[in-house]
Design a protein around this motif. Structure first.
Motif, PDB file in Angstrom:
ATOM      1  N   GLY A 236    -106.971 -14.711  19.247  1.00 18.65           N
ATOM      2  CA  GLY A 236    -106.800 -14.367  17.848  1.00 18.65           C
ATOM      3  C   GLY A 236    -106.533 -12.885  17.655  1.00 18.65           C
ATOM      4  N   GLN A 237    -105.939 -12.582  16.516  1.00 16.74           N
ATOM      5  CA  GLN A 237    -105.648 -11.183  16.184  1.00 16.74           C
ATOM      6  C   GLN A 237    -106.822 -10.583  15.429  1.00 16.74           C
ATOM      7  OE1 GLN A 237    -101.772 -10.400  14.357  1.00 16.74           O
ATOM      8  NE2 GLN A 237    -102.774  -8.936  13.002  1.00 16.74           N
ATOM      9  N   THR A 238    -107.129  -9.329  15.743  1.00 15.13           N
ATOM     10  CA  THR A 238    -108.199  -8.644  15.039  1.00 15.13           C
ATOM     11  C   THR A 238    -107.902  -7.136  15.084  1.00 15.13           C
ATOM     12  OG1 THR A 238    -110.607  -8.389  14.891  1.00 15.13           O
ATOM     13  CG2 THR A 238    -109.683  -8.528  17.101  1.00 15.13           C
TER      14      THR A 238
ATOM     15  N   PHE B 115    -106.229  -7.880  20.145  1.00 12.23           N
ATOM     16  CA  PHE B 115    -106.386  -9.327  20.303  1.00 12.23           C
ATOM     17  C   PHE B 115    -107.625  -9.616  21.138  1.00 12.23           C
ATOM     18  CE2 PHE B 115    -101.921  -8.343  19.707  1.00 12.23           C
ATOM     19  CZ  PHE B 115    -101.591  -9.187  18.657  1.00 12.23           C
TER      20      PHE B 115
END
Lengths: 436, 127, 493
Positions: free
Chosen positions: A294-296, A305
């Motif tokens: 996931g992107q963060t 990521f």
């Protein structure tokens, strides 16, 4: 030994630090009866030269350099040079699961790109970071459908890859799941829609289909989805020929897509290692097995990521996990990522059209077993498939798969596949020999 | 942390507040602290049946996941929908705003088997 | 002063979708040598998609720079010690990569005639023989694709065998120190889990096991050496307790790197086990796979192994599908052949004596690190270590610094961290497995780093708590990622 980076002097220094006299003292606490009291019966170590020589010799025993008209779940596509250039980089090859995001952004970013491209290809909202292969992705999709619906029956089309159906049976045999098969239509080669309809009921968790199916024929996904959904069941869509996604309408009406990515620059390699995937709608995201990236952001607000939604997984959930799967097939998935990048939007379509054109060129010269539309493989009628294959072998050509191996009733049929690597003169040769 | 006197507690770290035949269920301060930053709360639908001691949902943090065991039996009559988009409320206000579900209790006498605030505090502190 | 690293330029690189530009291409197909077919005419317009929306369009140069830049953001074994406990991150010899790409091996189709795949089958047979010799087991399948897949295969074998004897039984005993895959596997094989607590030496409590094993017990699933790196010295008694009640001993071979050439599971009572070729036999981890998880058994489980099985008629290899008691296939085809080739090449390079030498070096390295670190970190159990050593963060936690923060600080010193917070029975575990392919210099630098961090914890804990400080991205917000999952790129409109 060249893989052991210590001199005997260093070993002695280290043993001294430990207060030990000999290397054997390191395991002196093991009970005697557990110890091996003789050397391993394996010959002494070999040089690089000898190893390369051994495998070259074994390689020469496997029809090396033959043209190949086999498909049936494993396809001979050209592998762009960039693929091995990238996956041979030590930073990809010799790293592990990116638990430590700060020093794994390379792997994480490439997996995020992989997930994105698989969504674009399949029309799904979420794709995982890959599974072992397509054959194990299929039962994982089935188990996922059971978790979502709380139901325990499956209806699987008989023209789903036979070995994938065998794996489905193995996985479900101790999970109290009933698997029922819906036959194919003998004329079209598509799944028999009436049978799917009659066998799907209120206890059905999912209808499982493949398109192009094992015979290479396209299925009507929308219609099958409607039948499944009318009974509250999910539609699981399997693909084994990923190149078809460059040209065919994506299975938007399916609930779960399971797939095999071997066609995307993964060498046939006698059946593995490959990479499978599972993709689904957003509402089923938390039931997906396998790794997800996931992107963060990092602490400074930069894009970053990381692995995410890990609470689905075995290392946290233990016996309540969505699956026991631990690894993904990161390096193989990276091959697919590079392949998709190199071909891109226009290339993947052009590649698919070449496959379609070649298969239809050969297909037009042979008698078709089925009437349904096909992509790059098809069942042809022949008098003696074995004899034809023996003759082709003399000409350094591996012919098609005699279908009676999996379908006794198709004794007169052979499954042939053409890809962009099939040459016209070889196809002409196949057509000529098969007509003899 | 003080645990409200008017709640009853389970050894699995849920609380229940009884008003009439309705039990409001939540997770204890201790539980959310052990889990760390909560990222997802999986709750049943209104109308679901709950049974004392059986899972009715799950709560996830980045590094852990835990089932939510119902302290009482009955039918779920309300679900705290705000937790779907704001799971962090469970860390901020576990005994108040971040209640999980309300259950119409079928056997109110069951609460007698649960822990008092003082007993729970001693139990959680010792764990 | 940090000796192993200093700062270095690292290039920014957008996502593929952000560098993509309409009309760019990185491919060229040969001219079609047959008439081009119109897809809509051949398939029906409804079956043909419009363009793949959002798919990248980049040149070959863009592509190689993209992936090369990404690669520089990874840590890897090729850059140094990668001491993830239980993962056996050892050097991956490059000759193995080369031989797996041999044309005659990489391009074998799984359905080409057996007469045209004899070389591949000989490789498989040769690997089977070597693995049986190393494990002391009696039959083996190379089909499972990974360790967890092997576990599932193994537990299904146990179930099928017990069913054939009339009663599949109900429970499988799993130690509280086990990998998460073990309980997840047990459930997939249709069994209930009975947890057994480890004793104060980190081993199976024999008396507790004696009480737990009943006629309802199908198996004990044991890792040996276990996940705290300790050899279960009572392994023969453990096997005897199980066998006396008709239960099976399953061994998770994750830690086989401690045993190859020294001790064989087949000789100490194991009935069924899996191997992780990507650990013990050095096939590359590749950022998370592919792996391979062969399952080796004693004779009484042979009939149940996945089909097909290798067989030999005279001088010819063939696949035997006539296996009526088999659990069935666990995957299509015959296994991760390309991984199996690499494992055999590894075994050939070491040979029998080399495998034993490698094992001894692995034990030496783990015990050496333990010795250097013991004054600064709390060892989890006093029992002797095998191939890995496990510490607790209890001394550092008293200063408010956990194993996770120490791990992040280790990154600043130029090392990949150890395994964090596992096994669960150790509070704040630091699980360190150096493997045999590390020299003294790298080990000394690693110990120096961890000792320096222990001092930082005492003197300036904030430095550790906010680490890493020198990576291209600072501490990544995993909580935010999980609360608001963004799992694919979406173009801003």
């Amino acid at each position: 030994m060249r893989y052991l980076p210590k001199s005997d002097l260093e070993r002695r220094q280290m043993l001294e630090t430990l207060g030990l006299a000999r290397m054997e003292d390191l395991y002196a606490h093991l009970p005697n009866e557990a110890l091996l009291d003789r050397p391993l019966n394996i010959p002494p170590g070999k040089s690089e030269y000898e190893i390369a020589d051994y495998f070259r010799a074994r390689g020469a025993e496997n029809a090396m350099g033959f043209a190949n008209f086999l498909g049936a779940g494993v396809y001979s596509h050209y592998r762009p040079v960039l693929v091995d250039t990238v996956v041979s980089r030590g930073e990809f090859l010799t790293s592990y699961t990116p638990y430590q995001a700060e020093i794994s952004q390379g792997t994480l970013t490439s997996i995020f790109e992989f997930q994105t491209m698989l969504c674009q290809l399949t029309g799904m909202d979420v794709a995982n970071a890959s599974m072992y292969d397509g054959s194990s992705a299929l039962p994982e999709a089935a188990l996922m459908a059971r978790r979502i619906t709380g139901r325990h029956r499956l209806v699987v089309a008989r023209n789903v890859h036979p070995e994938h159906r065998e794996v489905l049976r193995t996985y479900t045999q101790y999970e109290r799941i009933e698997v029922e098969e819906a036959d194919y239509n003998a004329e079209s080669g598509c799944v028999d829609v009436k049978q799917v309809e009659s066998k799907t009921d209120d206890a059905t968790a999912a209808v499982l289909i493949q398109s192009p199916n094992f015979f290479g024929v396209l299925e009507n996904v929308g219609q099958l989805a409607e039948i499944a959904h009318a009974k509250g069941a999910l539609l699981v869509f399997l693909f084994t020929e990923a190149v078809s996604l460059g040209l065919l309408e994506p299975p938007r009406d399916a609930d779960i897509v399971a797939g095999e990515l071997q066609s995307f620059a993964i060498p046939p390699s006698y059946g593995g290692p490959f990479a499978g995937i599972l993709a689904t709608k957003e509402k089923f995201m938390r039931q997906l097995p396998g790794r997800l990236v996931g992107q963060t952001k990092d602490a400074n607000g930069n894009r970053a990521f990381c692995l995410t939604l890990s609470a689905r997984e075995q290392h946290i959930r233990r016996e309540k996990a969505t699956s026991n799967i631990c690894t993904n097939q990161a390096l193989i998935a990276l091959m697919a990522t590079v392949f998709m990048t190199v071909y891109g939007k226009a290339g993947l379509r052009e590649l698919a059209v070449q496959n379609l054109s070649k298969a239809h060129y050969l297909g037009a010269k042979l008698k078709q077993r089925f009437s349904g539309a096909y992509f790059n493989e098809f069942a042809a009628v022949t008098t003696d498939a074995q004899a034809a294959n023996r003759k082709l072998e003399q000409r350094k050509i591996i012919g098609g798969l005699p279908l009676k191996r999996f379908y006794p009733e198709l004794e007169d049929s052979v499954l042939l596949c053409c890809t962009e690597t099939s040459r016209r003169e070889q196809m002409d040769e196949v057509a000529r020999v098969m007509a003899e | 942390m003080t645990y409200p006197e008017n709640f009853r507690y389970t050894k699995e770290h849920e609380w229940v507040r009884v008003e009439g035949d309705t039990g409001t269920i939540g997770l204890t301060f201790h539980a959310q602290k052990e889990l760390g930053d909560i990222v997802f709360v999986d709750l049943p639908k209104v109308g679901a049946k709950a049974e004392q001691g059986k899972p009715i949902g799950a709560v996830e943090s980045v590094k852990a996941a835990s089932d939510i065991y119902s302290p009482v039996s009955g039918e779920v009559i309300a679900v705290n929908e705000t937790l779907a988009t704001a799971p962090e409320k469970l860390n901020a206000d576990p005994h108040g705003e971040a209640w999980l579900v309300k259950i119409r209790m079928s056997a109110p006498a069951e609460t007698a088997s649960l822990l008092s605030a003082a007993d729970y505090e001693a139990y959680a502190g010792a764990e | 002063m940090i000796t192993k690293v200093r700062s270095h330029l690292s290039q920014n690189e957008p996502l593929l979708f952000e560098i993509s530009s309409p009309g760019k291409q990185g491919y060229q197909l040969p001219e079609l040598d047959v008439p081009e077919v119109d897809p809509a005419a051949a398939l029906g317009a409804a079956y043909v998609r419009s363009e793949i929306e959002g798919f990248p369009e980049v040149s070959e140069v863009d592509a190689i720079r993209h992936f090369t830049r990404l690669s520089t953001w990874n840590y890897a074994i090729d850059l140094g010690l990668y001491p993830l406990g239980s993962c056996t991150m050892k050097y991956n010899p490059r000759i193995n990569e080369q031989v797996a790409r041999t044309e005659g091996l990489a391009w074998i189709h799984p359905y080409q005639a057996e007469s045209l795949a004899q070389g591949a089958m000989e490789i498989l047979a040769s690997l089977e023989r070597a693995l049986l010799e190393i494990t002391g087991m009696e039959a083996i399948t190379l089909q499972p694709a990974a360790g967890a897949h092997g576990e599932l295969t193994g537990m299904m074998l146990v179930r099928a065998m017990l069913e054939a004897r009339g009663n599949p039984r109900r429970t499988v005993i799993v130690p509280d120190s086990a990998h998460g895959t073990n309980p997840a596997t047990v459930r997939m094989a249709g069994y209930e889990i009975a947890n057994i607590a480890s004793n104060d030496q980190g081993m199976i409590d024999i008396a507790a096991l004696e009480r737990m094993v009943t006629e309802d017990t199908a198996a004990l699933m044991l890792t040996n050496p276990n996940t705290v790196g300790i050899f279960e010295v009572h392994i023969r008694e453990i096997a005897a307790i199980l066998h006396a009640r008709g239960a099976q001993l399953y061994m998770d071979g994750a830690n086989m790197n401690a045993l190859a050439g020294i001790a064989r599971p087949g000789d100490f009572g194991v009935d069924v086990m899996h191997l992780n070729l990507h650990k013990t036999f050095s096939t590359p981890h590749g950022g998370g796979g592919p792996g391979s998880g062969p399952v080796a058994v004693k004779q009484h489980l042979e009939a149940f192994l996945p089909k097909p099985r290798l067989a030999k008629d005279g001088s010819q290899w063939r696949w035997n599908y006539n296996r009526p008691q088999s659990i069935g296939r666990v995957r299509a085809f015959y296994g991760n052949f390309g991984v199996l080739v690499r494992a055999l090449a590894y075994i050939q390079a070491h040979g029998g004596p080399g495998l034993k030498a490698a094992t001894m070096d692995a034990l030496l390295n783990a015990n050496y690190l333990r010795k250097l670190l013991e004054p600064h970190y709390q060892i989890a159990y006093p029992a002797p270590s095998m191939h890995e050593c496990v510490f607790s963060d209890s001394r550092q936690a008293a200063r408010g610094v956990s194993t996770g923060a120490i791990a992040k600080r280790l990154i600043d010193y130029g090392f990949h961290p150890y395994t964090v917070n596992f096994p669960l029975i150790v509070h704040g575990a630091l699980m360190i497995e150096p493997t045999e392919t590390e020299g003294k210099r790298e080990l000394d630098a690693f110990a120096e780093a961890l000792i320096a961090i222990a001092q930082e914890v005492e003197q300036q804990p904030a430095l550790v708590l906010e680490a890493p400080h020198s990576t291209r991205v600072s501490r990544v917000d995993e909580t935010g990622a999980a609360r608001n999952p963004v799992l694919k790129f979406t173009a801003r409109t």
